[in-house]
Design a protein around this motif. Sequence first.
Motif, PDB file in Angstrom:
ATOM      1  N   ALA A  61      -5.223  -2.120  -5.724  1.00 59.84           N
ATOM      2  CA  ALA A  61      -6.387  -1.464  -5.133  1.00 59.84           C
ATOM      3  C   ALA A  61      -6.048  -0.050  -4.694  1.00 59.84           C
ATOM      4  CB  ALA A  61      -6.896  -2.277  -3.944  1.00 59.84           C
ATOM      5  N   THR A  62      -4.835   0.147  -4.192  1.00 57.82           N
ATOM      6  CA  THR A  62      -4.404   1.489  -3.785  1.00 57.82           C
ATOM      7  C   THR A  62      -4.373   2.418  -4.988  1.00 57.82           C
ATOM      8  OG1 THR A  62      -3.082   0.578  -1.973  1.00 57.82           O
ATOM      9  CG2 THR A  62      -2.540   2.807  -2.724  1.00 57.82           C
ATOM     10  N   LEU A 100     -10.526   1.371   1.909  1.00 58.02           N
ATOM     11  CA  LEU A 100      -9.537   0.352   1.570  1.00 58.02           C
ATOM     12  C   LEU A 100      -9.152  -0.380   2.848  1.00 58.02           C
ATOM     13  CD1 LEU A 100      -7.558  -1.034  -0.367  1.00 58.02           C
ATOM     14  CD2 LEU A 100      -5.985   0.889  -0.017  1.00 58.02           C
ATOM     15  N   LEU A 154     -13.157  -1.715  -0.756  1.00 57.80           N
ATOM     16  CA  LEU A 154     -12.134  -2.585  -1.322  1.00 57.80           C
ATOM     17  C   LEU A 154     -11.480  -3.408  -0.208  1.00 57.80           C
ATOM     18  CD1 LEU A 154     -10.385  -0.023  -3.717  1.00 57.80           C
ATOM     19  CD2 LEU A 154     -12.197  -1.649  -4.279  1.00 57.80           C
ATOM     20  N   SER A 155     -11.298  -4.699  -0.461  1.00 59.73           N
ATOM     21  CA  SER A 155     -10.708  -5.601   0.528  1.00 59.73           C
ATOM     22  C   SER A 155      -9.770  -6.571  -0.194  1.00 59.73           C
ATOM     23  CB  SER A 155     -11.825  -6.357   1.267  1.00 59.73           C
ATOM     24  OG  SER A 155     -11.303  -7.282   2.186  1.00 59.73           O
ATOM     25  N   LYS A 175     -10.082   8.987   0.891  1.00 55.75           N
ATOM     26  CA  LYS A 175      -9.847   7.552   0.905  1.00 55.75           C
ATOM     27  C   LYS A 175      -9.551   7.130   2.345  1.00 55.75           C
ATOM     28  CE  LYS A 175      -9.899   8.647  -3.400  1.00 55.75           C
ATOM     29  NZ  LYS A 175     -11.176   8.608  -4.136  1.00 55.75           N
ATOM     30  N   HIS A 202     -12.177  -8.882  -4.196  1.00 53.10           N
ATOM     31  CA  HIS A 202     -11.446  -7.754  -3.624  1.00 53.10           C
ATOM     32  C   HIS A 202     -12.290  -6.494  -3.539  1.00 53.10           C
ATOM     33  CE1 HIS A 202     -11.171  -6.329  -7.734  1.00 53.10           C
ATOM     34  NE2 HIS A 202     -10.608  -7.473  -8.101  1.00 53.10           N
ATOM     35  N   THR A 203     -13.396  -6.457  -4.275  1.00 56.59           N
ATOM     36  CA  THR A 203     -14.328  -5.340  -4.183  1.00 56.59           C
ATOM     37  C   THR A 203     -15.648  -5.862  -3.635  1.00 56.59           C
ATOM     38  OG1 THR A 203     -13.336  -4.321  -6.150  1.00 56.59           O
ATOM     39  CG2 THR A 203     -15.434  -3.436  -5.401  1.00 56.59           C
ATOM     40  N   VAL A 251      -8.350   4.426   4.854  1.00 57.66           N
ATOM     41  CA  VAL A 251      -7.525   3.216   4.813  1.00 57.66           C
ATOM     42  C   VAL A 251      -7.389   2.661   6.221  1.00 57.66           C
ATOM     43  CG1 VAL A 251      -5.298   2.217   4.187  1.00 57.66           C
ATOM     44  CG2 VAL A 251      -6.250   4.108   2.831  1.00 57.66           C
ATOM     45  N   ALA A 280      -7.933   3.165  -6.115  1.00 57.35           N
ATOM     46  CA  ALA A 280      -8.667   4.020  -5.181  1.00 57.35           C
ATOM     47  C   ALA A 280      -8.267   5.477  -5.337  1.00 57.35           C
ATOM     48  CB  ALA A 280      -8.422   3.555  -3.747  1.00 57.35           C
ATOM     49  N   CYS A 328     -13.887   6.319  -0.738  1.00 60.60           N
ATOM     50  CA  CYS A 328     -13.479   4.927  -0.944  1.00 60.60           C
ATOM     51  C   CYS A 328     -12.897   4.397   0.362  1.00 60.60           C
ATOM     52  CB  CYS A 328     -12.448   4.844  -2.068  1.00 60.60           C
ATOM     53  SG  CYS A 328     -11.958   3.154  -2.487  1.00 60.60           S
ATOM     54  N   PHE A 374       0.829  -1.207   0.000  1.00 63.94           N
ATOM     55  CA  PHE A 374       0.000   0.000   0.000  1.00 63.94           C
ATOM     56  C   PHE A 374       0.864   1.259   0.000  1.00 63.94           C
ATOM     57  CE2 PHE A 374      -1.272   3.224   3.174  1.00 63.94           C
ATOM     58  CZ  PHE A 374      -2.226   3.901   2.427  1.00 63.94           C
TER      59      PHE A 374
END
Length: 304
Positions: A141-142, A154, A130-131, A95, A217-218, A97, A145, A152, A5
């Motif tokens: 994903a980073t 994460l 997002l996972s 975002k 992942h989403t 996180v 996003a 978003c 990330f």
Amino acid sequence: MRDAFVRALVEEARSNPELYLLSGDLGFHVLDPWRNELPERFINVGVAEQNLAGMAAGMAMAGKVAVIYSIGNFPTLRCIEQIRNDICYHEANVKVVAVGAGFAYGSLGSTHHATEDIAMMRALPGMIVLSPGDPYEAGEATRAAMRLPGPCYLRIGKSGEPMVHKNAPPFTVGKAITARPGSDLTLVATGGMLVAAMEAAEQLASHALSVRVLSMHTIKPLDEEALLAAASETGKVVTVEEHSLIGGLGSAVAEFLSEAAPGVLLRKLGVSDRFFSRAGSPDHLRAQCGLNTAGIVTEALKLM
């Protein structure tokens, strides 16, 4: 996942001068690559997560892309009102996180178990969830996003997660990755459970079972096309998540399949509706919930 990330975030910031990182008084060693290269774009708000979300919302409405970073429940549950009213209501480009998904901080007890966050974040209007399942997905994903408009969430692991994808498959928000093909049963995994799902699929092969593994992942927006294909082609679906059984991946899948494929057999594996009275390692706590390879194999065989 955490290091992936940070690397991806620094790369994005080099081409986007409006990208800022806000921390809740943690991650100094982990965040050193950012702090060393972009110190003027790093803000330590301190142990004040509500202010963290509010500041990020204000910065976003002033034209910045603001990234909130903290552990487990703290950037989500502690400031859910600010995320709802300051960020999502204004469609602010923030975002959120959370590092240390699920039981990653298991030794610190239930206050640090992030097992309700997906349910809360996916209920917020306009929030993408997002996972990612391994370091590759975490990096992709980073990047995704940071380029998406609006809010978003994460959710990433802590550290030490193995790489599942060897050939870097295409990553698209809202599109699951087929990590393993199969025709008898589908395992739908998210986050750190992808590794155990892959191991379980390998063991189930010794029972002459062809097991498909989807890396979801989403979670929002959900890949309904992949789920419908899995339901129609395998007839049996097992969801696996390091999260409460209430409101997470399993709930999202069940909500969709109950209308789109009512005949499919579905099992949800996750954390039951309880707090843990004892602290322990992530592996120990996952085993208590059947969220390990053996637990997944057992439930899959029962379903078959």
